[in-house]
Design a protein around this motif. Structure first.
Motif, PDB file in Angstrom:
ATOM      1  N   GLU A  67       0.824  -1.206   0.000  1.00 42.13           N
ATOM      2  CA  GLU A  67       0.000   0.000   0.000  1.00 42.13           C
ATOM      3  C   GLU A  67       0.858   1.256   0.000  1.00 42.13           C
ATOM      4  N   VAL A  68       1.869   1.276   0.871  1.00 43.73           N
ATOM      5  CA  VAL A  68       2.742   2.448   0.957  1.00 43.73           C
ATOM      6  C   VAL A  68       3.557   2.602  -0.323  1.00 43.73           C
ATOM      7  N   ALA A  69       4.068   1.500  -0.870  1.00 46.72           N
ATOM      8  CA  ALA A  69       4.853   1.573  -2.107  1.00 46.72           C
ATOM      9  C   ALA A  69       4.006   2.070  -3.270  1.00 46.72           C
ATOM     10  N   THR A  70       2.727   1.684  -3.304  1.00 42.11           N
ATOM     11  CA  THR A  70       1.859   2.121  -4.398  1.00 42.11           C
ATOM     12  C   THR A  70       1.535   3.609  -4.288  1.00 42.11           C
ATOM     13  N   LEU A  71       1.244   4.072  -3.089  1.00 42.18           N
ATOM     14  CA  LEU A  71       0.849   5.466  -2.919  1.00 42.18           C
ATOM     15  C   LEU A  71       2.024   6.420  -3.139  1.00 42.18           C
ATOM     16  N   ILE A  72       3.215   6.024  -2.730  1.00 43.61           N
ATOM     17  CA  ILE A  72       4.374   6.927  -2.823  1.00 43.61           C
ATOM     18  C   ILE A  72       5.154   6.704  -4.119  1.00 43.61           C
ATOM     19  N   GLY A  73       5.487   5.483  -4.424  1.00 42.57           N
ATOM     20  CA  GLY A  73       6.282   5.196  -5.607  1.00 42.57           C
ATOM     21  C   GLY A  73       5.488   4.939  -6.858  1.00 42.57           C
ATOM     22  N   GLY A  74       4.209   4.541  -6.700  1.00 41.60           N
ATOM     23  CA  GLY A  74       3.384   4.232  -7.851  1.00 41.60           C
ATOM     24  C   GLY A  74       3.531   2.785  -8.273  1.00 41.60           C
ATOM     25  N   GLN A  75       2.567   2.315  -9.043  1.00 43.78           N
ATOM     26  CA  GLN A  75       2.583   0.924  -9.483  1.00 43.78           C
ATOM     27  C   GLN A  75       1.781   0.780 -10.762  1.00 43.78           C
ATOM     28  N   ILE A  76       2.318  -0.062 -11.673  1.00 47.74           N
ATOM     29  CA  ILE A  76       1.601  -0.439 -12.892  1.00 47.74           C
ATOM     30  C   ILE A  76       0.956  -1.793 -12.618  1.00 47.74           C
ATOM     31  N   PHE A  77      -0.367  -1.841 -12.543  1.00 50.98           N
ATOM     32  CA  PHE A  77      -1.034  -3.057 -12.102  1.00 50.98           C
ATOM     33  C   PHE A  77      -0.997  -4.148 -13.164  1.00 50.98           C
ATOM     34  N   ASN A  78      -1.237  -3.827 -14.414  1.00 53.65           N
ATOM     35  CA  ASN A  78      -1.232  -4.837 -15.476  1.00 53.65           C
ATOM     36  C   ASN A  78      -0.944  -4.142 -16.786  1.00 53.65           C
ATOM     37  N   ALA A  79      -0.801  -4.955 -17.826  1.00 53.70           N
ATOM     38  CA  ALA A  79      -0.444  -4.428 -19.143  1.00 53.70           C
ATOM     39  C   ALA A  79      -1.576  -3.639 -19.785  1.00 53.70           C
ATOM     40  N   ASP A  80      -2.819  -3.755 -19.250  1.00 50.28           N
ATOM     41  CA  ASP A  80      -3.934  -3.041 -19.854  1.00 50.28           C
ATOM     42  C   ASP A  80      -3.947  -1.564 -19.484  1.00 50.28           C
ATOM     43  N   THR A  81      -3.176  -1.193 -18.455  1.00 52.19           N
ATOM     44  CA  THR A  81      -3.171   0.205 -18.020  1.00 52.19           C
ATOM     45  C   THR A  81      -2.193   1.002 -18.877  1.00 52.19           C
ATOM     46  N   GLN A  82      -2.520   1.181 -20.132  1.00 52.14           N
ATOM     47  CA  GLN A  82      -1.705   1.949 -21.050  1.00 52.14           C
ATOM     48  C   GLN A  82      -2.612   2.522 -22.136  1.00 52.14           C
ATOM     49  N   TYR A  83      -2.150   3.567 -22.772  1.00 50.28           N
ATOM     50  CA  TYR A  83      -2.932   4.157 -23.846  1.00 50.28           C
ATOM     51  C   TYR A  83      -2.008   4.507 -25.007  1.00 50.28           C
ATOM     52  N   PRO A  84      -2.444   4.228 -26.228  1.00 51.34           N
ATOM     53  CA  PRO A  84      -1.623   4.529 -27.407  1.00 51.34           C
ATOM     54  C   PRO A  84      -1.875   5.949 -27.899  1.00 51.34           C
ATOM     55  N   THR A  85      -0.831   6.568 -28.416  1.00 48.66           N
ATOM     56  CA  THR A  85      -0.950   7.892 -29.020  1.00 48.66           C
ATOM     57  C   THR A  85       0.196   8.103 -30.000  1.00 48.66           C
ATOM     58  N   GLU A  86      -0.151   8.379 -31.230  1.00 48.04           N
ATOM     59  CA  GLU A  86       0.816   8.678 -32.289  1.00 48.04           C
ATOM     60  C   GLU A  86       1.862   7.568 -32.436  1.00 48.04           C
ATOM     61  N   GLY A  87       1.407   6.328 -32.379  1.00 53.79           N
ATOM     62  CA  GLY A  87       2.318   5.217 -32.583  1.00 53.79           C
ATOM     63  C   GLY A  87       3.098   4.794 -31.345  1.00 53.79           C
ATOM     64  N   HIS A  88       2.903   5.447 -30.206  1.00 48.96           N
ATOM     65  CA  HIS A  88       3.601   5.086 -28.971  1.00 48.96           C
ATOM     66  C   HIS A  88       2.591   4.623 -27.924  1.00 48.96           C
ATOM     67  N   ARG A  89       3.065   3.799 -27.009  1.00 44.14           N
ATOM     68  CA  ARG A  89       2.226   3.327 -25.909  1.00 44.14           C
ATOM     69  C   ARG A  89       2.847   3.796 -24.595  1.00 44.14           C
ATOM     70  N   TYR A  90       2.014   4.380 -23.767  1.00 44.99           N
ATOM     71  CA  TYR A  90       2.464   4.910 -22.487  1.00 44.99           C
ATOM     72  C   TYR A  90       1.770   4.145 -21.360  1.00 44.99           C
ATOM     73  N   TYR A  91       2.574   3.648 -20.423  1.00 43.07           N
ATOM     74  CA  TYR A  91       2.005   2.948 -19.276  1.00 43.07           C
ATOM     75  C   TYR A  91       1.452   3.964 -18.275  1.00 43.07           C
ATOM     76  N   ILE A  92       0.406   3.585 -17.599  1.00 43.44           N
ATOM     77  CA  ILE A  92      -0.222   4.436 -16.589  1.00 43.44           C
ATOM     78  C   ILE A  92       0.222   3.948 -15.218  1.00 43.44           C
ATOM     79  N   ARG A  93       0.893   4.793 -14.486  1.00 46.66           N
ATOM     80  CA  ARG A  93       1.347   4.467 -13.140  1.00 46.66           C
ATOM     81  C   ARG A  93       0.425   5.153 -12.127  1.00 46.66           C
ATOM     82  N   VAL A  94      -0.201   4.371 -11.268  1.00 47.93           N
ATOM     83  CA  VAL A  94      -1.149   4.870 -10.276  1.00 47.93           C
ATOM     84  C   VAL A  94      -0.397   5.183  -8.989  1.00 47.93           C
ATOM     85  N   ARG A  95      -0.594   6.393  -8.471  1.00 44.94           N
ATOM     86  CA  ARG A  95       0.054   6.806  -7.228  1.00 44.94           C
ATOM     87  C   ARG A  95      -0.707   7.997  -6.656  1.00 44.94           C
TER      88      ARG A  95
END
Length: 312
Positions: A7-35
């Motif tokens: 819990e502390v590591a996620t809130l402070i450092g952030g975490q990528i839960f799975n490969a679905d948390t990403q969005y494509p834009t202009e040919g690139h994919r960016y991961y979404i880090r929740v924190r």
């Protein structure tokens, strides 16, 4: 404890839960880090307001972190370095004027044996490791070049003895280069080693000019001593011309100033010293060695007289 740490590591450092948390834009994919936001964990009090869901029963009640833990502030490492999956502490330093990198490495190894406790060891990495690998590679290239030069000269002269006479100029060039580096207070570095490798190909030309012309005179029927007395004065001029031209071409590099001069000066000085000493000594030593090694030559069957009654 594991859920608290996650819990502390996620809130402070952030975490990528799975490969679905990403969005494509202009040919690139960016991961979404929740924190959490920066303002929500600026102090220890903010950390105590984090709520955890307990594992008792099916309700999963939320419990403040400060009620199930003791929060203390202690010093910790900002960065944990590893090398080959082992904890490592990198040490960087510059070499003082008048000392070489090899001297610095030897001092480091000596000091490490005195101060490091059991279980710790020193490992050379970075530029120091590249320096040692390059140095060993140049030495191998130097030895390989001498072997290849002997084979080529043996095929050209059709002899196993004359290449030895030609290669007698190499020790003189090495001693001359080391003497020049010592007189100018230059160390044996990677660039001076490159100059020594260049010398292996430059200084042989004096011996080749002398030995080749001597062999031509012997083919005319002259004895080795008479052939040498005929060849040395004739080949003196081209030997001096090529040697002086080589030394003159290296003088600007030896006198170079400004950025990058530390790379050109050792190379040029080693070439100047090696060519000068080898040229002077080659004119005296190579004829002597040639005269001595001719005793081990096998007589040419074509030069032997044909016995009476035998068919040629």
């Amino acid at each position: 404890v594991s859920s608290m740490g996650n819990e502390v590591a996620t809130l402070i450092g952030g975490q990528i839960f799975n490969a679905d948390t990403q969005y494509p834009t202009e040919g690139h994919r960016y991961y979404i880090r929740v924190r959490s936001e920066e303002s929500q964990h600026d102090s220890l009090e903010d950390l105590g307001l984090v709520y955890l869901r307990n594992n008792r029963g099916s309700s999963g009640e939320l419990v403040p972190l400060k009620d199930v833990s003791k929060i203390e502030e202690q010093p910790a490492l900002q960065l944990i370095s590893r090398l080959n999956r082992q904890r490592a502490i990198p040490v960087f330093a510059n070499v003082v004027e008048g000392k070489s990198q090899q001297d610095a490495l030897e001092a480091v190894e000596r000091i490490s044996k005195e101060v490091l406790p059991p279980g710790y060891r020193i490992v050379v990495t970075g530029s120091a490791q590249a320096f040692r690998e390059a140095f060993s590679g140049l030495i191998f290239a130097l030895l390989l070049g001498i072997a290849v030069a002997y084979m080529v000269l043996a095929s050209q002269f059709n002899s196993f003895i004359h290449p030895v006479t030609v290669l007698m100029a190499l020790p003189f060039s090495l001693s001359g280069a080391l003497l020049a580096l010592a007189l100018t207070h230059q160390s044996i570095s990677l660039f001076s080693m490159i100059g020594l490798v260049l010398l292996m190909g430059i200084v042989k030309k004096n011996s080749i000019l002398l030995v080749d012309f001597t062999n031509q005179q012997r083919e005319k029927g002259l004895e080795p001593t008479a052939a040498l007395l005929e060849a040395c004065p004739v080949r003196l001029r081209p030997i001096l011309m090529t040697s002086i031209a080589t030394v003159a071409g290296a003088i600007p590099g030896a006198l170079a100033l400004g950025p990058g001069s530390e790379t050109r000066i050792p190379m040029a000085i080693s070439i100047i010293g090696g060519v000068s000493v080898s040229t002077f000594l080659t004119l005296f030593v190579v004829p002597c060695v040639y005269s001595l090694l001719t005793r081990f030559e096998k007589p040419d069957p074509a030069d032997e007289p044909i016995a009476q009654g035998a068919h040629p």
